[in-house]
Design an enzyme around this catalytic site. Sequence first.
Site, PDB file in Angstrom:
ATOM      1  N   GLY A  69       0.805  -1.216   0.000  1.00  0.00           N
ATOM      2  CA  GLY A  69       0.000   0.000   0.000  1.00  0.00           C
ATOM      3  C   GLY A  69       0.838   1.267   0.000  1.00  0.00           C
ATOM      4  O   GLY A  69       0.511   2.237  -0.687  1.00  0.00           O
ATOM      5  N   SER A  70       1.925   1.263   0.755  1.00  0.00           N
ATOM      6  CA  SER A  70       2.743   2.474   0.855  1.00  0.00           C
ATOM      7  C   SER A  70       3.337   2.844  -0.506  1.00  0.00           C
ATOM      8  O   SER A  70       3.306   4.005  -0.910  1.00  0.00           O
ATOM      9  CB  SER A  70       3.864   2.291   1.876  1.00  0.00           C
ATOM     10  N   ASN A 150      -7.437   3.827   9.011  1.00  0.00           N
ATOM     11  CA  ASN A 150      -6.824   2.645   9.599  1.00  0.00           C
ATOM     12  C   ASN A 150      -6.931   2.586  11.111  1.00  0.00           C
ATOM     13  O   ASN A 150      -6.859   1.524  11.704  1.00  0.00           O
ATOM     14  CB  ASN A 150      -5.353   2.542   9.172  1.00  0.00           C
ATOM     15  N   GLN A 178      -7.431  -0.200   3.874  1.00  0.00           N
ATOM     16  CA  GLN A 178      -8.272  -0.829   4.909  1.00  0.00           C
ATOM     17  C   GLN A 178      -9.621  -1.275   4.355  1.00  0.00           C
ATOM     18  O   GLN A 178     -10.380  -1.951   5.043  1.00  0.00           O
ATOM     19  CB  GLN A 178      -8.504   0.147   6.072  1.00  0.00           C
ATOM     20  N   SER A 198      -3.427  -3.160  -0.357  1.00  0.00           N
ATOM     21  CA  SER A 198      -2.359  -3.985   0.196  1.00  0.00           C
ATOM     22  C   SER A 198      -2.904  -5.372   0.528  1.00  0.00           C
ATOM     23  O   SER A 198      -3.945  -5.498   1.185  1.00  0.00           O
ATOM     24  CB  SER A 198      -1.828  -3.310   1.459  1.00  0.00           C
ATOM     25  N   HIS A 200      -1.898  -7.842   2.532  1.00  0.00           N
ATOM     26  CA  HIS A 200      -1.906  -8.444   3.868  1.00  0.00           C
ATOM     27  C   HIS A 200      -3.018  -7.913   4.759  1.00  0.00           C
ATOM     28  O   HIS A 200      -3.170  -8.346   5.898  1.00  0.00           O
ATOM     29  CB  HIS A 200      -0.530  -8.301   4.541  1.00  0.00           C
ATOM     30  N   THR A 236      11.777  -7.900 -11.262  1.00  0.00           N
ATOM     31  CA  THR A 236      11.086  -9.161 -11.546  1.00  0.00           C
ATOM     32  C   THR A 236       9.881  -9.288 -10.625  1.00  0.00           C
ATOM     33  O   THR A 236       9.981  -9.064  -9.417  1.00  0.00           O
ATOM     34  CB  THR A 236      12.052 -10.352 -11.361  1.00  0.00           C
ATOM     35  N   CYS A 323       3.502   6.140  23.516  1.00  0.00           N
ATOM     36  CA  CYS A 323       4.482   5.127  23.904  1.00  0.00           C
ATOM     37  C   CYS A 323       4.544   3.977  22.932  1.00  0.00           C
ATOM     38  O   CYS A 323       5.498   3.219  22.919  1.00  0.00           O
ATOM     39  CB  CYS A 323       4.164   4.609  25.298  1.00  0.00           C
TER      40      CYS A 323
END
Lengths: 394, 128
Positions: A69-70, A150, A178, A198, A200, A236, A323
Amino acid sequence: MIYVDNAATTKMSKTAIHTMTAMMEDTWGNPSSLYSIGQRAKEVLEKARADVASVIGAEPREITFTSGGSEADNQAILTAALLGEKSGKKHIVSSAFEHHAVLHTLNKLEKMGYEITLLDVHENGMIIPSELEAAIREDTCLVTIMTANNEIGTIQPIRELGAICRSRKVLFHTDAVQAVGHIPLNVIEDNIDLLSASAHKFHGPKGVGFLYARKGIRLTNLIEGGAQERGKRAGTENVPGIVSMAEALKEANAGMEKNAEHLVKMRDRLIAGLKEIPHSALNGDAEHRLPGNVNFCFEGIEGESLLLLLDDKGIQASSGSACTSGSLDPSHVLLAIGRVHDVAHGSLRLSIGEDITEADVDYLIKSVKEVVEYLRGFSPIWRDLMAGKKQFIL
Amino acid sequence: MALYSEKVMEHFRNPRNVGVIEDADGIGEVGNAKCGDIMKMYLKIEDDIIKDVKFETFGCGSAIASSSMATELIKGKPVSEAMKLTNKAVAEALDGLPDYKMHCSVLAEEAIRSALEDYQKRTGKQIK
């Protein structure tokens, strides 16, 4: 274990895994080779392209396979920016809560002299179409708005936004990472010029995705080299990954309606249960929302400790807390919908998968309640809030 | 999770000295909610010895573990020794913290110092 981080990545489906290993065993030739094992690889590659195209209502030649996707986001935006520059148009409209693959590409373009307007996504995480209409200028070359967010899962009125872009003759890109495989999308009906996806995120493999670019939009290369992908993406082809992605997408698409019905039921049960926690709030619109997305803020606690304790209970989730990102700022998405830092640090995203059961949902509710209560028990902020020394925000 | 050492996780899961001392001789609060970490330390001091210490923390796993470890390191110690507690000692006692989490050990050091300063202010005593 209950895995509720499907917005981060999904487990590959059995079909996707079998397809991939079968390709590795039997169809490992280079699609650019002219002998038979190369040509067999070429055949399955082109079949995958046709399959992917048909799911989103595109033509095979409009699909370019990418590393994910990126890359697709980067290539779509750069393409539109360079096309715009040719006619002196260097203004781009986007939103404040896009994925970093979009926002960081826009930052780069800004440094190169482009002007960027980020639309407000309001408290409910929704774009208002009239605000897009008003933001488009004579020199606008691209509008890029994600189909579904997302983090908070809100689904934008893509068709309407696309129609506005069409009527103003501005290219419309949507990061649909998404959304593809989860909600119905059709590039023709939805007025989409460029779309990123994407594998995955819909039970396909990692490291594979695709970019849809409407016929006539000449893509700018990110990777120069051989003539693969009609010369627009050298290297490829990842044949096992691509074919596996196509199979996963067909599977997701075939089961979409049934999956969504189940997910929405589970999602709403989860939302109702978590709402019982005092001083909590759902992030993002409750209705225009991905079937599998639940995102809450809990006042008085911090997200990372919440995640670690949930992990101890066998629950794998994520948070928009600072965090968890390695910076001091919490998620830009939560800030964009107006959550203040104090509250944004206490966020929890549960992105449920199709195999979730009612018992899982009830266990999630029980566990989150326990952990939130436990952490509040020794939170100095919570003490001040309860003592009336500080005002509750939620 | 390999994000943290076993020691950090152990203190995070079973934090020592959690709570409040109602008649504390010194209280220190550092950090702010904007950054996502607040630590509050309560000290009970008798004859210049830290008889009891409790903490409350809003923050991530390493913030909670750092608070817990810091209280362990000063409990029963003379105030002069507690005043010298460094963030490095806290981090080392936890078998290390990831680089971007070192500020949690700094907060623990500051929270204890702030509570000791409060004690000095209340009593007029100077910790040497």
